[in-house]
Design a protein around this motif. Structure first.
Motif, PDB file in Angstrom:
ATOM      1  N   GLN A 193      -4.617  -3.127   7.624  1.00 33.87           N
ATOM      2  CA  GLN A 193      -5.814  -2.298   7.575  1.00 33.87           C
ATOM      3  C   GLN A 193      -5.624  -1.030   6.750  1.00 33.87           C
ATOM      4  O   GLN A 193      -6.391  -0.098   6.872  1.00 33.87           O
ATOM      5  N   ARG A 194      -4.592  -0.965   5.916  1.00 32.63           N
ATOM      6  CA  ARG A 194      -4.271   0.261   5.199  1.00 32.63           C
ATOM      7  C   ARG A 194      -4.329   0.098   3.689  1.00 32.63           C
ATOM      8  O   ARG A 194      -3.554   0.704   2.978  1.00 32.63           O
ATOM      9  N   THR A 223      -1.005  -4.986   0.213  1.00 35.24           N
ATOM     10  CA  THR A 223      -1.387  -4.918   1.629  1.00 35.24           C
ATOM     11  C   THR A 223      -2.434  -5.966   1.975  1.00 35.24           C
ATOM     12  O   THR A 223      -2.498  -6.418   3.112  1.00 35.24           O
ATOM     13  N   LEU A 271       3.889   0.062   3.696  1.00 37.12           N
ATOM     14  CA  LEU A 271       2.771   0.446   4.560  1.00 37.12           C
ATOM     15  C   LEU A 271       2.259  -0.749   5.365  1.00 37.12           C
ATOM     16  O   LEU A 271       1.859  -0.594   6.522  1.00 37.12           O
ATOM     17  N   ARG A 323      -5.281   3.512   1.970  1.00 33.38           N
ATOM     18  CA  ARG A 323      -4.187   4.469   2.099  1.00 33.38           C
ATOM     19  C   ARG A 323      -3.039   4.084   1.164  1.00 33.38           C
ATOM     20  O   ARG A 323      -2.418   4.947   0.547  1.00 33.38           O
ATOM     21  N   TYR A 347       2.087  -0.426   9.302  1.00 33.32           N
ATOM     22  CA  TYR A 347       0.781  -0.251   9.938  1.00 33.32           C
ATOM     23  C   TYR A 347      -0.068  -1.515  10.025  1.00 33.32           C
ATOM     24  O   TYR A 347      -1.092  -1.516  10.677  1.00 33.32           O
TER      25      TYR A 347
END
Length: 105
Positions: free
Chosen positions: A14-15, A58, A7, A18, A11
């Motif tokens: 900023q995830r 992340t 992820l 999620r 992306y």
């Protein structure tokens, strides 16, 4: 953690939320499937660990990526070393002084 890495690559950083939800959901499905197999038991702690590791991945990958970029952009090795020159008596040639001459011991 691999879900958090994927992820982040897709992306950006900023995830985190999620990544937590996706990894925890996948881990929950795996642990739920373990209950359907005779002789296996699921581990509910694995759901939380999977979600947190994806979220931390992340959050920490931008730092790790910047370190890798800094290593890749480092300059070339330093200048060549110049050894002290020692004249060789009769011929007068100057040759590099070997490290650890007998007289140093």
């Amino acid at each position: 953690m691999p879900i958090g890495v994927m992820l982040w690559l897709r992306y950006g950083n900023q995830r985190g939320g999620r990544a937590f939800v996706v990894a925890a959901s996948v881990s929950f499905m795996v642990e739920l499937a373990r209950y359907f197999r005779p002789g296996l038991e699921g581990d509910i702690n694995a759901v939380v660990v999977a979600g947190l590791s994806a979220m931390f991945a992340t959050r920490l990958l931008p730092v790790a990526w910047s370190m890798l970029v800094a290593l890749a952009r480092q300059s070339a090795p330093g200048p060549l070393r110049r050894w002290q020159m020692l004249s060789s008596g009769m011929t007068g040639e100057r040759m590099p002084r070997p490290l650890g001459d007998v007289e140093h011991f």
